[in-house]
Design a protein around this motif. Structure first.
Motif, PDB file in Angstrom:
ATOM      1  N   LYS A  34       0.848  -1.198   0.000  1.00 35.78           N
ATOM      2  CA  LYS A  34       0.000   0.000   0.000  1.00 35.78           C
ATOM      3  C   LYS A  34       0.880   1.243   0.000  1.00 35.78           C
ATOM      4  O   LYS A  34       1.936   1.280   0.642  1.00 35.78           O
ATOM      5  N   LYS A  35       0.423   2.274  -0.696  1.00 36.47           N
ATOM      6  CA  LYS A  35       1.158   3.540  -0.679  1.00 36.47           C
ATOM      7  C   LYS A  35       0.848   4.295   0.621  1.00 36.47           C
ATOM      8  O   LYS A  35      -0.260   4.220   1.153  1.00 36.47           O
ATOM      9  N   ILE A  36       1.835   5.021   1.102  1.00 34.87           N
ATOM     10  CA  ILE A  36       1.687   5.777   2.343  1.00 34.87           C
ATOM     11  C   ILE A  36       0.502   6.744   2.251  1.00 34.87           C
ATOM     12  O   ILE A  36      -0.226   6.945   3.223  1.00 34.87           O
ATOM     13  N   LYS A  37       0.271   7.311   1.073  1.00 28.37           N
ATOM     14  CA  LYS A  37      -0.745   8.357   0.938  1.00 28.37           C
ATOM     15  C   LYS A  37      -2.166   7.853   1.162  1.00 28.37           C
ATOM     16  O   LYS A  37      -3.075   8.644   1.429  1.00 28.37           O
ATOM     17  N   VAL A  38      -2.392   6.529   1.063  1.00 33.75           N
ATOM     18  CA  VAL A  38      -3.758   6.011   1.249  1.00 33.75           C
ATOM     19  C   VAL A  38      -3.989   5.529   2.681  1.00 33.75           C
ATOM     20  O   VAL A  38      -5.087   5.079   3.016  1.00 33.75           O
ATOM     21  N   LEU A  39      -2.993   5.629   3.546  1.00 38.83           N
ATOM     22  CA  LEU A  39      -3.119   5.121   4.909  1.00 38.83           C
ATOM     23  C   LEU A  39      -3.859   6.104   5.810  1.00 38.83           C
ATOM     24  O   LEU A  39      -3.822   7.316   5.604  1.00 38.83           O
ATOM     25  N   SER A  40      -4.529   5.559   6.823  1.00 38.25           N
ATOM     26  CA  SER A  40      -5.176   6.394   7.838  1.00 38.25           C
ATOM     27  C   SER A  40      -4.115   6.952   8.788  1.00 38.25           C
ATOM     28  O   SER A  40      -2.948   6.544   8.749  1.00 38.25           O
ATOM     29  N   GLY A  41      -4.537   7.870   9.674  1.00 37.69           N
ATOM     30  CA  GLY A  41      -3.602   8.436  10.644  1.00 37.69           C
ATOM     31  C   GLY A  41      -2.994   7.370  11.535  1.00 37.69           C
ATOM     32  O   GLY A  41      -1.799   7.386  11.820  1.00 37.69           O
ATOM     33  N   GLY A  42      -3.821   6.413  11.984  1.00 35.52           N
ATOM     34  CA  GLY A  42      -3.312   5.335  12.828  1.00 35.52           C
ATOM     35  C   GLY A  42      -2.323   4.442  12.106  1.00 35.52           C
ATOM     36  O   GLY A  42      -1.307   4.026  12.672  1.00 35.52           O
ATOM     37  N   GLU A  43      -2.616   4.160  10.826  1.00 36.95           N
ATOM     38  CA  GLU A  43      -1.706   3.312  10.036  1.00 36.95           C
ATOM     39  C   GLU A  43      -0.370   4.022   9.795  1.00 36.95           C
ATOM     40  O   GLU A  43       0.694   3.402   9.856  1.00 36.95           O
ATOM     41  N   LYS A  44      -0.410   5.330   9.537  1.00 37.45           N
ATOM     42  CA  LYS A  44       0.836   6.082   9.367  1.00 37.45           C
ATOM     43  C   LYS A  44       1.654   6.072  10.658  1.00 37.45           C
ATOM     44  O   LYS A  44       2.891   5.976  10.622  1.00 37.45           O
ATOM     45  N   SER A  45       0.960   6.179  11.806  1.00 36.50           N
ATOM     46  CA  SER A  45       1.659   6.124  13.093  1.00 36.50           C
ATOM     47  C   SER A  45       2.380   4.796  13.253  1.00 36.50           C
ATOM     48  O   SER A  45       3.523   4.746  13.725  1.00 36.50           O
ATOM     49  N   ARG A  46       1.731   3.705  12.839  1.00 35.31           N
ATOM     50  CA  ARG A  46       2.342   2.385  12.968  1.00 35.31           C
ATOM     51  C   ARG A  46       3.579   2.271  12.078  1.00 35.31           C
ATOM     52  O   ARG A  46       4.590   1.687  12.470  1.00 35.31           O
TER      53      ARG A  46
END
Length: 639
Positions: A435-447
């Motif tokens: 998955k590309k970073i740009k499609v991640l939710s805030g929680g997923e980016k934190s992980r």
């Protein structure tokens, strides 16, 4: 009071809810929980009437009012003071007050009995609605939630998003709706404010529904849990701790029923397959086919738990002291944060930095990381490699990168398989890693950002609010990772459950001094509450017990000491090279032991095992020598 009946809600082709139901009674205290992306915030918007259902209904009693605190309120701005905004909760009283002022002003020039009678009725109604106490009520709530008295008349637009959210929460608490819905209310609160809100909500007269990833907050406030799982709303009578026990029991029963049903289905399918072509069994076959079609299928239990199954390693062992702050002061203009304070972090310290906002916790983290100028000395220890995590680092993620590529660029030197293992622990499995970073939710980016921090091979971590935007499972992963982490760290967090699981020391800032409690968060809380109960609000924490044989650090360096220090550092480098060499030898032997030509040959196996034992002993001795040299260097270098 409110009935959510057989609701279905789809986003594209994906069902968030399908024939889901729940009831909200007056005075219910409900915790709405579930993994990120399951639809918790969506349910609040459905109940509030903001979203249109695909099926089902939400009905409420005629006198039911709803107050909804969500993250969208962060953008609200006005020139009005925060006290005025909060007092907007008493709209009817404020309108009467304005009308009274208008009548009084008119009476100054146009006196009449009708106006006097009108003013009298307005005053009577104003008094009946407790109009004379609304300002003091608003001040009490605002100050309880963390505002200083001097701030109450400042315009709302002067405050940051987090503080604006506090004002809107204060307004909702003062409005006292029949149902108060709060979406992540603790995200922008410090510990004293969280505890104040807890006490307020426990005695709140109406119903409360809370979405929060703060386990302790949920445990202390709610008496009912609604679990958003598999497109359904499953209700548990009790707080979060009760829910964990009850859910485990329910899942055992459900899994047993699922396995029994699957066995019955297989038996039925085998019967159908075996006798399908026999005319004498046609009626029995048809009966079993219809029975399968009518069967209500039991869902298999989906395990929402996750475990970290690898060790976070680093190549360089630090010396005894990680960072020492000596006679440090920090101020922003007239605002003093720290004043002539000193403290040290030692190898193995797992420190939680807690306390109210505005005391300088994030500033202290930046001082420790050497990214904030300071008066005084900041002394970095020997062989210390640090990594810093803060929420703003989410913005530094490369949006066009895939998750796996983002970790590859972190420079840890780990193989793709190892990085996939790390990502699996952070709930990114199989195709998720592409998955590309740009499609991640805030929680997923934190992980992702946390994973990058933890694979950096740093032996000293600085973490600023790492649990923000993490659900319970992701938080549990981080807890396990930090419990396994062999280095040292300082964490700023208002999440009490998280802190209680990972810290062996507590820091807090009081009277511009950094204070240290030498124990866990639970021990610190017991000590603090005991002192408060005794009327001792400010008391020095107990000192950590020093080892009897611990030598006093040297205060000054002479030329001979400097020469000795250089010699010791040279010896340490040799010891470090030997450890690396022996570790490589050990890995080679381990690999040889796994080959068929060794483990199938008794003589070779014995010889290789003897080599392995020898290299283990040599490695233990080399590590012991390295530790002794590092300790001696620390004692000479210590301030």
């Amino acid at each position: 009071m409110i009935s959510v009946s057989n609701i279905s809600y789809f986003i594209g082709g994906r069902a968030l809810y399908e024939n889901a139901s729940m009831f909200i009674k007056p005075k219910d205290k409900i915790g709405l929980i579930g993994l990120n992306g399951r639809g918790k915030s969506t349910l609040l918007k459905i109940i509030n009437g903001e979203l249109k259902l695909d099926a089902g209904s939400v009905s409420k009693s005629g006198d039911c009012t709803i107050g909804f605190l969500n993250q969208d309120l962060l953008s609200y701005q006005t020139e009005d003071s925060i006290l005025t905004v909060a007092m907007g909760a008493f709209k009817e009283v404020v309108d009467i007050e304005r009308e009274m002022e208008h009548v009084i002003k008119t009476l100054e020039t146009e006196y009449s009995d009708a106006l006097v009678e009108k003013l009298s009725k307005l005053q009577e109604k104003y008094d009946h609605l407790d109009g004379y106490t609304i300002q003091s009520k608003a001040e009490e709530v605002l100050e309880g939630i963390g505002f200083a008295t001097a701030d109450l008349h400042r315009p709302l637009k002067q405050f940051s998003g987090g503080w604006r959210m506090r004002v809107m929460l204060s307004k909702l608490l003062l409005e006292k709706p029949s149902l108060l819905m709060l979406d992540e209310p603790t995200n922008h609160l410090d510990l004293p404010s969280i505890e104040w809100v807890e006490n307020y909500l426990r005695s709140y007269e109406g119903a409360v529904m809370i979405v929060s990833h703060d386990r302790t907050f949920i445990d202390n406030v709610v008496s009912k849990i609604v679990d958003v799982t598999q497109q359904q709303l499953i209700t548990y009578e009790g707080n979060y701790s009760f829910y964990l026990e009850e859910k485990e029991l329910r899942q055992e029963i459900q899994q047993g029923a699922y396995e029994n049903q699957q066995q019955k289905i297989k038996q039925t399918e085998r019967f159908i397959e075996r006798f399908r072509s026999k005319a004498t069994k046609a009626r029995q076959v048809q009966s079993r086919v219809k029975a399968l079609e009518r069967m209500d299928l039991v869902e298999e239990v989906v395990d929402d738990t996750a475990a970290v199954n690898f060790k976070f390693k680093f190549n360089q062992q630090p010396g005894r002291f990680i960072v020492t702050l000596k006679d440090v002061s920090k101020a922003y203009g007239p605002l003093e944060i720290l004043k002539h304070t000193s403290i040290s972090i030692e190898r193995g310290d797992k420190i939680a930095l807690i306390g109210a906002n505005g005391k300088g916790k994030s500033t202290l983290l930046r001082i420790l990381s050497n990214t904030e100028p300071v008066d005084g000395e900041r002394i970095m220890g020997f062989n210390v490699i640090q990594a810093f995590f803060a929420q703003h680092q989410l913005e530094s993620l490369h949006l066009e990168n895939e998750i796996l590529e983002e970790l590859k660029q972190a420079g840890s030197g780990k193989s793709e398989q190892e990085l996939r293992g790390v990502l699996g622990c952070f709930l990114f499995s199989d195709e998720d890693v592409f998955k590309k970073i740009k499609v991640l939710s805030g929680g997923e980016k934190s992980r992702v950002a946390l994973a990058k921090t933890l694979i950096s091979e740093a032996n000293f971590l600085l973490l600023d609010e790492p649990t923000n935007h993490l659900d319970f499972i992701s938080e549990n992963i981080l807890i396990q990772a930090l419990q396994q982490y062999l280095g040292s760290f300082v964490v700023v967090s208002h999440n009490r459950h998280f802190v209680s699981q990972i810290a062996n020391k507590i820091w807090y800032i009081e009277d511009k001094q950094i204070k240290e409690y030498p124990g866990t968060y639970d021990e610190y809380e017991y000590w603090r509450k005991k002192n408060e109960a005794s009327g001792l609000k400010k008391v020095e924490p107990p000192k950590a017990q020093k080892k009897a044989d611990e030598p006093k650090p040297k205060q000054t360096h002479t030329p001979s000491v400097d020469a000795k220090l250089k010699m010791l550092e040279k010896d340490l480098k040799k010891a470090e090279d030997l450890v690396t060499q022996l570790e490589g030898r050990k890995a080679s032997i381990e690999q040889a032991l796994a080959t068929p030509e060794v483990f199938s040959n008794v003589e070779k196996l014995k010889s290789t095992q003897a080599d392995f034992k020898k290299v283990q002993e040599d490695l233990a001795q080399a590590n012991k020598k390295w530790e002794a040299l590092a300790e001696e260097i620390d004692q000479i270098s210590a301030p």
